[in-house]
Design a protein around this motif. Sequence first.
Motif, PDB file in Angstrom:
ATOM      1  N   GLU A 183       1.815   2.571  -3.439  1.00 31.43           N
ATOM      2  CA  GLU A 183       0.741   2.941  -4.359  1.00 31.43           C
ATOM      3  C   GLU A 183       1.067   4.186  -5.168  1.00 31.43           C
ATOM      4  O   GLU A 183       0.832   4.239  -6.378  1.00 31.43           O
ATOM      5  CB  GLU A 183      -0.557   3.138  -3.588  1.00 31.43           C
ATOM      6  CG  GLU A 183      -1.749   3.452  -4.470  1.00 31.43           C
ATOM      7  CD  GLU A 183      -3.044   3.562  -3.677  1.00 31.43           C
ATOM      8  OE1 GLU A 183      -4.045   4.001  -4.266  1.00 31.43           O
ATOM      9  OE2 GLU A 183      -3.053   3.211  -2.476  1.00 31.43           O
ATOM     10  N   ALA A 242       0.189  -2.386 -12.081  1.00 29.62           N
ATOM     11  CA  ALA A 242       0.548  -0.988 -11.848  1.00 29.62           C
ATOM     12  C   ALA A 242       0.545  -0.173 -13.131  1.00 29.62           C
ATOM     13  O   ALA A 242       1.141  -0.586 -14.138  1.00 29.62           O
ATOM     14  CB  ALA A 242       1.927  -0.915 -11.206  1.00 29.62           C
ATOM     15  N   ALA A 273       1.566  -6.557  -7.145  1.00 30.15           N
ATOM     16  CA  ALA A 273       1.139  -5.167  -7.307  1.00 30.15           C
ATOM     17  C   ALA A 273       1.668  -4.574  -8.608  1.00 30.15           C
ATOM     18  O   ALA A 273       0.968  -3.835  -9.309  1.00 30.15           O
ATOM     19  CB  ALA A 273       1.618  -4.341  -6.114  1.00 30.15           C
ATOM     20  N   SER A 320       1.531   4.171  -9.218  1.00 34.43           N
ATOM     21  CA  SER A 320       0.588   4.917 -10.064  1.00 34.43           C
ATOM     22  C   SER A 320       1.319   5.710 -11.126  1.00 34.43           C
ATOM     23  O   SER A 320       0.775   5.983 -12.205  1.00 34.43           O
ATOM     24  CB  SER A 320      -0.255   5.859  -9.210  1.00 34.43           C
ATOM     25  OG  SER A 320       0.506   6.999  -8.802  1.00 34.43           O
ATOM     26  N   ASN A 343       0.827  -1.214   0.000  1.00 30.75           N
ATOM     27  CA  ASN A 343       0.000   0.000   0.000  1.00 30.75           C
ATOM     28  C   ASN A 343       0.860   1.263   0.000  1.00 30.75           C
ATOM     29  O   ASN A 343       0.484   2.281  -0.596  1.00 30.75           O
ATOM     30  CB  ASN A 343      -0.933   0.000   1.207  1.00 30.75           C
ATOM     31  CG  ASN A 343      -2.036  -1.033   1.091  1.00 30.75           C
ATOM     32  OD1 ASN A 343      -2.387  -1.454  -0.013  1.00 30.75           O
ATOM     33  ND2 ASN A 343      -2.594  -1.446   2.220  1.00 30.75           N
TER      34      ASN A 343
END
Length: 353
Positions: free
Chosen positions: A242, A274, A270, A246, A239
């Motif tokens: 993130e 992404a 992840a 992004s 997290n």
Amino acid sequence: MFIDGNEMYVDNDEYDRYLDALYPGKRAADPRDPGERFLHEDGFYRWDRMGGHRETYAGLPVAGFRMLTGRDTVPDPSCFAWPLHGGEMYEEADGPGFTEGLEKLLTVVDGSGIQAIVVAGISARDAPAVLVANAHRLPRLRSLFLGFVEPDYQISWIQQGDITPILEAFPLLERLDVRGSEGLRLRPVRHASLKVLRFETGGLPGEVVRALGRCDLPALEHLELWLGVTEYGGGATVNDLEGVLSGAGLPALRRLGLRDSEIQDEVAAAVAAAPVVARLEALSLAMGELSDAGAEALLSGQPLTHLRHLDLHHHFLSEEMAKRIRRVLPDVELDLSEPQAHLRTWRYVAVAE
């Protein structure tokens, strides 16, 4: 002539030949520069018998002791990366120590021409404040390495501080390398010139990763994070990544390294979804505890065929999975070296302590 243990050597060259024979392939620095490629963790540095660097930083040779003492001519400051000492190599340094070290450096070298500085020693905590206070004397500084000591020398001992003022005081800085994470702090900041940002740690704090994800770095091309392990301060979670994944504040990013992580499988999953990955040229998930589960998640996500280079060295993949990766990505330059699964029953990262 000098003595090392029970052996005597005529000079440095003889001792070098002895070490090269004893440790073949382990002493020579990789000729490529971190910031242009993702390198193996043991390929950056070379040391002589007294612990002195023989290497380059940001494409420049690091100036040795003889460059700073006993010279009749003044060296061209733009031709070297200059060491800033605040004390002995393996002693902590404080603000006054770095102030004295900078004054000594600037008595030999014209600060207006210095392009690269390496802050030597296991404590770089107070170096940013001293450099910031003297930013007007270093108008051409483009590259800075904080914590310039051998990676294998207890990376967890290296002291850092708040690096945000460096980015605020040097708007033309193009490269920042940070080794060690004890005391490391970063606040969200905008920097229009930074192209390379690297954190080499045995444990990168989650708050630093979150702050990085909120930074606006429009020129950044190479971002490298050694995430490390919880035991040595590596509290970053998926997290926390993130903002980085992004790509919102990283429009120019082309090389992303999320390395040396004990949660490498989660990181791989992840990364598979992404947004930033679609515009990358190179991706590194090396040095960590990547297993077949993480590789499966990575291959099941968005296509990676656009990558020029995928670095997964130091991994825990089965031979079958390694073959599958090669089959799925035939045109991608792959680094699947240093398989660990057959050597250990437990997983570990390449660099922690």
